[in-house]
Design an enzyme around this catalytic site. Structure first.
Site, short mmCIF file in Angstrom:
data_model
loop_
_atom_site.label_atom_id
_atom_site.label_comp_id
_atom_site.label_asym_id
_atom_site.label_seq_id
_atom_site.Cartn_x
_atom_site.Cartn_y
_atom_site.Cartn_z
N SER A 103 -4.75 -38.05 -10.13
CA SER A 103 -6.05 -38.25 -9.51
C SER A 103 -6.11 -37.48 -8.20
O SER A 103 -5.88 -36.27 -8.19
CB SER A 103 -6.30 -39.75 -9.31
OG SER A 103 -7.62 -39.99 -8.84
N THR A 104 -6.37 -38.13 -7.09
CA THR A 104 -6.57 -37.47 -5.81
C THR A 104 -5.37 -36.59 -5.44
O THR A 104 -4.24 -37.06 -5.42
CB THR A 104 -6.79 -38.50 -4.70
OG1 THR A 104 -7.81 -39.41 -5.09
CG2 THR A 104 -7.18 -37.83 -3.39
N MET A 141 -5.14 -42.16 -5.92
CA MET A 141 -5.40 -43.49 -5.40
C MET A 141 -5.68 -44.43 -6.57
O MET A 141 -6.09 -44.02 -7.66
CB MET A 141 -6.58 -43.48 -4.44
CG MET A 141 -7.92 -43.09 -5.01
SD MET A 141 -9.18 -43.04 -3.70
CE MET A 141 -10.64 -42.60 -4.66
N ASP A 192 -4.39 -46.68 -11.85
CA ASP A 192 -4.41 -46.14 -13.21
C ASP A 192 -3.08 -45.47 -13.52
O ASP A 192 -2.49 -44.80 -12.68
CB ASP A 192 -5.56 -45.12 -13.35
CG ASP A 192 -5.77 -44.70 -14.80
OD1 ASP A 192 -5.49 -45.51 -15.70
OD2 ASP A 192 -6.23 -43.55 -15.02
N HIS A 196 -8.44 -37.50 -13.20
CA HIS A 196 -9.74 -38.07 -12.85
C HIS A 196 -10.63 -36.97 -12.30
O HIS A 196 -10.40 -36.45 -11.21
CB HIS A 196 -9.57 -39.18 -11.81
CG HIS A 196 -8.73 -40.33 -12.30
ND1 HIS A 196 -8.18 -41.24 -11.43
CD2 HIS A 196 -8.37 -40.71 -13.54
CE1 HIS A 196 -7.50 -42.15 -12.14
NE2 HIS A 196 -7.60 -41.84 -13.42
#
Length: 355
Positions: free
Chosen positions: A170-171, A291, A294, A197
């Site tokens: 993700s991030t 973050m 998941d 994501h």
């Protein structure tokens, strides 16, 4: 971050957007210390105010967002969140900004901006706060970012099980995923599935970038898609990817519109759980920077199915959320720096030669 309340500079050539973004962040507990209408003003504001985070528009007159990112990272490294148009062209420029040092991006809605943006306020504030906590002063989480087309491949001696490799990110993840996939040798015979994501306008471009940066044939997944050894899929934005079947050296996937998990779709947990239930052969789960939580439950499912799980370590993660949660669940076999993940995958799947 310099204090409990993150301090932000908001950069956008639209006075309306600057005002709206500032109001949203102020309401969400972010202190907007300055605004800027172009990249030159942005650099000046960063030098003057030393903020914890910058929200940066891409398309601006005079000095644009890309040049501003480059100058800020050279003169006064500061976490930057790009605000990108939800278009394919916007995706291309956004990935360039990430290469230049921006931490993450947030897509501006089209159409009736004020209505749509207001509905995304919570997401924006959460992302700004996460990006504000990133340490860009050091180089750990950006180490050895490859220039396009120069990604090196890890070649370790030995033969490897043709594992299915599931990567959650993700991030701060796109550049790390590029390095990981780009360093895996095709002759290891992996089937790779990436869940990053990312909105739907971006995942196809991301797959194209991974394809160009690696020896693997990478594409955005479609419903009913199949991959074999030396191939990789990227879960499309806005849909869950489920591993629906596996036989021989091939894996079949389906896409669903089931509700988001952890507030995201695609969710890595969906993909990992389904792989753990479906794939009989060797499995490797990788949880990279991001973050939220998941990937943690999915990693545990992979471990319980006899697979091997790798998590990115804190020092090389832009945001140590997803890997930390997987580690806390006891689901992780190895904790590695981002650049050591490819060797970790190879080590986990190396065939032992018995005398």
């Amino acid at each position: 971050m310099t204090g409990a309340v993150p301090r932000a500079v908001v950069v956008d050539d639209s006075h309306f957007m600057r005002t709206m973004l500032s109001d949203m962040l102020d309401d969400g507990g972010v202190d907007v210390v300055a605004t800027a209408a172009d990249g030159a003003e942005a650099v000046s504001a960063v030098l003057e105010h030393d903020p914890d985070v910058v929200t940066m528009d891409l398309e601006m007159p005079n000095v644009g967002g890309l040049e501003a990112v480059e100058r800020i990272m050279a003169e006064h490294p500061t976490p930057i969140l790009m605000l990108s148009a939800h278009t394919a062209d916007g995706a291309d420029v956004t990935f360039e900004a990430l290469e230049k040092g921006a931490v993450d991006f947030f897509t501006k809605p089209g159409g009736e901006v004020s209505t749509q943006m207001s509905s995304m306020e919570d997401q924006l504030v959460e992302k700004v706060k996460a990006v504000a906590g990133v340490d860009v002063g050091g180089s750990d989480h950006r180490s050895s970012t490859s220039e396009q087309g120069t990604t090196s491949t890890t070649h370790s001696d030995g033969d490897y099980e043709g594992a299915t490799v599931l990567i959650a990110s993700s991030t701060g993840g796109p550049t790390v995923v590029e390095r990981v996939v780009g360093a895996l040798p095709r002759d290891a015979g992996y089937r790779i599935i990436v869940v990053q994501h990312m909105p739907d306008a971006f995942t196809e471009r991301f797959a194209d970038r991974l394809d160009a940066a690696s020896e693997y044939d990478v594409r955005e997944a479609t419903d009913g898609d199949r991959i074999g050894a030396g191939e990789a899929l990227v879960a499309p934005g806005g849909r869950h990817l489920v591993v629906a079947g596996a036989g021989g050296d091939r894996v079949r996937v389906k896409l669903t519109d089931d509700p988001p998990e952890h507030g995201v779709r695609p969710a890595a947990d969906v993909t990992m759980r389904s792989a753990a239930e479906t794939v009989d052969g060797p499995l490797v789960g990788v949880v990279l920077t991001g973050m939220g939580a998941d990937g943690a439950e999915g990693a545990r499912a992979i471990g319980e199915a006899g697979g091997h799980v790798i998590a990115q370590d804190e020092s090389s993660s832009a945001v140590f959320g997803m890997p930390k949660r997987a580690i806390e669940l006891g689901a992780v076999d190895d904790v590695l720096a981002g650049d050591d993940v490819p060797d970790g995958i190879l080590d986990a799947t190396r065939l032992e030669v018995n005398a």
